[in-house]
Scaffold this motif. Structure first.
Motif, PDB file in Angstrom:
ATOM      1  N   GLN A 128     -16.564  58.489 -31.364  1.00 53.58           N
ATOM      2  CA  GLN A 128     -16.552  59.004 -29.644  1.00 53.58           C
ATOM      3  C   GLN A 128     -16.810  60.416 -29.920  1.00 53.58           C
ATOM      4  O   GLN A 128     -16.299  61.173 -30.902  1.00 53.58           O
ATOM      5  N   CYS A 171     -16.234  64.485 -29.410  1.00 54.91           N
ATOM      6  CA  CYS A 171     -14.925  65.244 -29.031  1.00 54.91           C
ATOM      7  C   CYS A 171     -15.555  66.692 -28.967  1.00 54.91           C
ATOM      8  O   CYS A 171     -16.705  67.017 -29.656  1.00 54.91           O
ATOM      9  N   LYS A 229      -7.289  54.642 -23.756  1.00 52.97           N
ATOM     10  CA  LYS A 229      -8.528  53.544 -23.521  1.00 52.97           C
ATOM     11  C   LYS A 229      -9.561  54.097 -24.199  1.00 52.97           C
ATOM     12  O   LYS A 229      -9.605  55.200 -24.942  1.00 52.97           O
ATOM     13  N   SER A 245     -12.787  55.562 -23.439  1.00 50.92           N
ATOM     14  CA  SER A 245     -13.324  56.738 -22.776  1.00 50.92           C
ATOM     15  C   SER A 245     -12.213  57.578 -21.978  1.00 50.92           C
ATOM     16  O   SER A 245     -12.072  57.482 -20.571  1.00 50.92           O
ATOM     17  N   PRO A 246     -11.365  58.267 -22.761  1.00 51.51           N
ATOM     18  CA  PRO A 246     -10.275  59.088 -21.939  1.00 51.51           C
ATOM     19  C   PRO A 246     -10.971  60.057 -21.155  1.00 51.51           C
ATOM     20  O   PRO A 246     -11.804  60.806 -21.556  1.00 51.51           O
ATOM     21  N   SER A 247     -10.357  60.275 -19.929  1.00 53.60           N
ATOM     22  CA  SER A 247     -11.063  61.545 -18.944  1.00 53.60           C
ATOM     23  C   SER A 247     -10.012  62.532 -18.689  1.00 53.60           C
ATOM     24  O   SER A 247     -10.580  63.493 -17.939  1.00 53.60           O
ATOM     25  N   CYS A 248      -8.870  62.258 -18.843  1.00 52.20           N
ATOM     26  CA  CYS A 248      -7.790  63.235 -18.525  1.00 52.20           C
ATOM     27  C   CYS A 248      -6.787  63.303 -19.732  1.00 52.20           C
ATOM     28  O   CYS A 248      -6.905  62.394 -20.753  1.00 52.20           O
ATOM     29  N   ASP A 277      -4.590  60.205 -20.469  1.00 57.97           N
ATOM     30  CA  ASP A 277      -5.277  59.079 -21.176  1.00 57.97           C
ATOM     31  C   ASP A 277      -4.663  59.088 -22.577  1.00 57.97           C
ATOM     32  O   ASP A 277      -5.527  58.431 -23.380  1.00 57.97           O
TER      33      ASP A 277
END
Length: 262
Positions: free
Chosen positions: A108, A110, A216, A218-221, A224
């Motif tokens: 992912q 970062c 999850k 693809s964390p969006s906030c 998450d």
């Protein structure tokens, strides 16, 4: 030795005492691991190399034969290990296949800056930020007896350590504490009893490493992320020893009854 160095005017500085002991254990474990890794590679080639340097042809043939036997035995042991992993359960089977195929999930992306870390820190500590009451130590009644831990109980607590757990900020793995439980029992019995007699928990025992784990893919906030706290294993042993007497011992309860106007 560590206690004597941290004692001034017959008063033991618990913070210094505990910090020096844990730092020495962490350093010793790191050195032993480095020597074990370095020694494992030299042991297999030391015999043929020494025989070749001395010009002993018979010794060289014997050393090469022993090296070949060691390699074959290592391959057989690894084969038995893989077969056992495949036959245990489905999860282990899938992990074995991933290891053989060198499967690695996509990494992912970062942020390279520390802004995300600062935001996560503020988000996880948002409840503590509103606490304005400082912590203070309540002196115990003079009639109360200080809890004293025995050497056998501390030894059992070290023997019950789960070696698969990740270490805390002190970088002391559970495997090292479990292997050296007999040698470390006396010093930690003294540290735990000193902590109970002074009514103070060492600061290095209260330090925690917070690992943000995404809930999850693809964390969006910030919500998450799930905070996972890695506490020192020694603090878990200490809490395991202190909790049963607190739950089973007689605790005074004061009930204040107020009249009710009807």
């Amino acid at each position: 030795m560590f206690k004597q160095a941290a004692t001034y005017n017959s008063i033991t500085n618990l913070q210094e005492y505990t910090k020096t002991v844990t730092a020495y254990i962490s350093k010793s474990i790191t050195v032993c691991q480095s020597e074990a890794v370095a020694g494992g590679g030299l042991q297999t080639t030391e015999g043929p190399r020494a025989a070749y340097s001395s010009g002993d042809e018979e010794g060289l043939r014997t050393a090469r034969a022993n090296l070949s036997c060691g390699i074959r035995e290592a391959k057989r042991e690894y084969s038995r290990k893989i077969a056992h992993r495949f036959s245990s359960d489905t999860r282990s089977l899938w992990r074995g296949i991933q290891t053989i195929m060198d499967y690695k999930p996509s990494r992912q992306n970062c942020e390279s800056s520390t802004s995300l870390l600062n935001e996560l820190h503020d988000f996880f500590a948002r409840f503590e930020a509103h606490k304005s009451t400082p912590a203070h130590k309540t002196p115990p009644p003079p009639v109360d007896q200080v809890l004293t831990l025995t050497r056998d109980s501390v030894k059992r607590s070290l023997d019950w350590i789960n070696t698969q757990k990740a270490p805390g900020p002190d970088n002391i793995p559970g495997r090292g504490l479990w292997d050296c439980a007999a040698e470390l029992t006396d010093v930690f019995t003294d540290i735990f009893n000193t902590s109970l007699s002074q009514g103070v928990v060492p600061m290095c025992f209260k330090a925690t490493t917070i690992i943000p784990v995404p809930k999850k893919s693809s964390p969006s906030c910030l919500d998450d992320y799930r905070p996972v706290a890695l506490t020192p294993i020694l603090m878990k042993c200490f809490a395991r020893l202190v909790l049963p007497p607190l739950l089973l011992g007689p605790l005074p309860v004061c009930i204040s009854v107020q009249p009710v106007n009807r």
